[in-house]
Design an enzyme around this catalytic site. Structure first.
Site, PDB file in Angstrom:
ATOM      1  N   LYS A  35       0.838  -1.197   0.000  1.00 26.01           N
ATOM      2  CA  LYS A  35       0.000   0.000   0.000  1.00 26.01           C
ATOM      3  C   LYS A  35       0.872   1.245   0.000  1.00 26.01           C
ATOM      4  CE  LYS A  35      -1.968   1.714   3.787  1.00 26.01           C
ATOM      5  NZ  LYS A  35      -1.697   3.183   3.783  1.00 26.01           N
ATOM      6  N   LEU A  63      -5.101   6.886  -1.428  1.00 20.78           N
ATOM      7  CA  LEU A  63      -5.123   8.351  -1.342  1.00 20.78           C
ATOM      8  C   LEU A  63      -6.499   8.886  -0.957  1.00 20.78           C
ATOM      9  CD1 LEU A  63      -2.889   9.353  -4.396  1.00 20.78           C
ATOM     10  CD2 LEU A  63      -2.223   8.914  -2.022  1.00 20.78           C
ATOM     11  N   ASP A  67     -13.798  14.527  -3.580  1.00 23.08           N
ATOM     12  CA  ASP A  67     -13.948  15.852  -4.177  1.00 23.08           C
ATOM     13  C   ASP A  67     -15.183  15.796  -5.069  1.00 23.08           C
ATOM     14  OD1 ASP A  67     -13.359  18.473  -5.305  1.00 23.08           O
ATOM     15  OD2 ASP A  67     -11.282  18.138  -4.728  1.00 23.08           O
ATOM     16  N   ILE A  68     -15.399  16.836  -5.872  1.00 23.08           N
ATOM     17  CA  ILE A  68     -16.535  16.808  -6.778  1.00 23.08           C
ATOM     18  C   ILE A  68     -16.335  15.685  -7.798  1.00 23.08           C
ATOM     19  CG2 ILE A  68     -16.985  19.272  -6.426  1.00 23.08           C
ATOM     20  CD1 ILE A  68     -15.741  19.777  -9.181  1.00 23.08           C
ATOM     21  N   PRO A  69     -17.438  15.159  -8.368  1.00 18.24           N
ATOM     22  CA  PRO A  69     -17.336  13.984  -9.231  1.00 18.24           C
ATOM     23  C   PRO A  69     -16.322  14.101 -10.365  1.00 18.24           C
ATOM     24  CG  PRO A  69     -19.617  14.360  -8.659  1.00 18.24           C
ATOM     25  CD  PRO A  69     -18.853  15.526  -8.117  1.00 18.24           C
ATOM     26  N   THR A  71     -13.623  15.942 -10.674  1.00 14.23           N
ATOM     27  CA  THR A  71     -12.245  15.960 -10.184  1.00 14.23           C
ATOM     28  C   THR A  71     -11.788  14.570  -9.782  1.00 14.23           C
ATOM     29  OG1 THR A  71     -12.433  18.248  -9.425  1.00 14.23           O
ATOM     30  CG2 THR A  71     -10.718  16.902  -8.407  1.00 14.23           C
ATOM     31  N   ARG A 187      -3.772  -5.747  13.817  1.00  7.28           N
ATOM     32  CA  ARG A 187      -2.621  -5.785  14.700  1.00  7.28           C
ATOM     33  C   ARG A 187      -2.451  -7.194  15.271  1.00  7.28           C
ATOM     34  NH1 ARG A 187      -1.888  -1.649  12.616  1.00  7.28           N
ATOM     35  NH2 ARG A 187      -1.308   0.387  13.482  1.00  7.28           N
ATOM     36  N   ARG A 217       3.011  -0.789  10.589  1.00  5.85           N
ATOM     37  CA  ARG A 217       4.079  -0.696  11.572  1.00  5.85           C
ATOM     38  C   ARG A 217       4.495  -2.009  12.228  1.00  5.85           C
ATOM     39  NH1 ARG A 217       1.301   4.727  13.915  1.00  5.85           N
ATOM     40  NH2 ARG A 217      -0.452   3.666  12.907  1.00  5.85           N
TER      41      ARG A 217
END
Length: 253
Positions: A35, A63, A67-69, A71, A187, A217
């Site tokens: 990832k 990520l 946002d708007i569709p 974008t 974990r 981690r």
């Protein structure tokens, strides 16, 4: 063991491309996917994503587009062009945003002769508990909100969602077997929870029907990352074997 290994995604939440390359070199034969999230992407840019994808390393690009569709659809198309196996968007961005994104990704893949990239929706972050969710103005419980967003994501054409293992079994009941469940906040027993609020062990996450487990981690900060990954894969395998035995017994064979 290969089936168990394929379910483990290692989070490359590191500061430099050099450290990411080092971890990939160490772990690529021991895990199924890597990832790349906000930290590494911000530090090293899309180049590290393309570099690893070009040498055949399966990448989950985390990520969380929101946002708007238009974008998000355009950003999603560029993410797919990097060669990633899958990326995610926030399901809270709405049905139109998700529909337009998956349509744009699939249309571009067809035009360019590539395999379509999987697009999954983020439901409720595993760092959020009931109190934190309420403070954002969401009155639903985490489970209710996860189920609402998972159903919206599926109805919008996405191939899966990100959710904690706490909600995975309930999500599976309403979405069916083919819908992907990607579980962060995993974990091993005895490991610290860090900033995660809704946490399961690897074995418990598999028993809850998660398809992919994201672990960062506990592997990347371990003195021996390969050994740490191996222990988690062994636990996944035991859970898978136990699930197979349970299904076999239920079938009456």
């Amino acid at each position: 063991m290969e089936q168990a290994k394929a379910k483990l995604i290692v989070a490359l939440d590191v500061e430099t491309a050099a450290r990411a390359r080092e971890l990939v070199e160490q772990l690529q034969d021991s895990v199924g996917m890597f990832k790349i999230g906000l930290q590494l992407f911000t530090a090293a840019g899309p180049g590290i994503v393309r570099e690893l994808a070009d040498i055949g390393v399966p990448i989950f690009l985390d990520l969380k587009f929101h946002d708007i569709p238009q974008t998000v659809a355009r950003a999603g198309t560029e993410a797919a062009r990097l060669g990633v196996f899958m990326f995610n968007v926030h399901a809270a961005g709405g049905g139109e945003m998700m529909r337009r994104t998956i349509e744009a990704v699939n249309e571009t893949a067809e035009k360019e002769g590539r395999s379509p990239t999987k697009v999954i929706g983020v439901t409720v972050l595993t760092s959020l508990d009931q109190s934190a969710l309420t403070k954002t103005g969401v009155m639903n419980t985490p489970l209710e909100q996860v189920l609402r967003l998972a159903e919206l994501a599926q109805n919008s054409g996405l191939q899966g969602v990100v959710s904690s293992a706490v909600e995975a079994a309930a999500v599976r009941r309403i979405t069916g077997k083919s819908f992907l469940l990607v579980t962060p906040g995993v974990r091993p027993a005895g490991a610290g929870h860090d900033d995660q609020a809704r946490v399961f062990t690897p074995g418990a996450a598999i028993e809850a029907t998660s398809d992919y487990l994201v672990v960062g981690r506990p592997i990347t900060d371990a003195p021996n990352p390969v050994h740490a990954a191996h222990l988690i894969v062994e636990e996944i395998k035991r859970a898978l074997d136990g699930s197979d035995e349970h299904n076999f017994a239920r079938s009456g064979r």
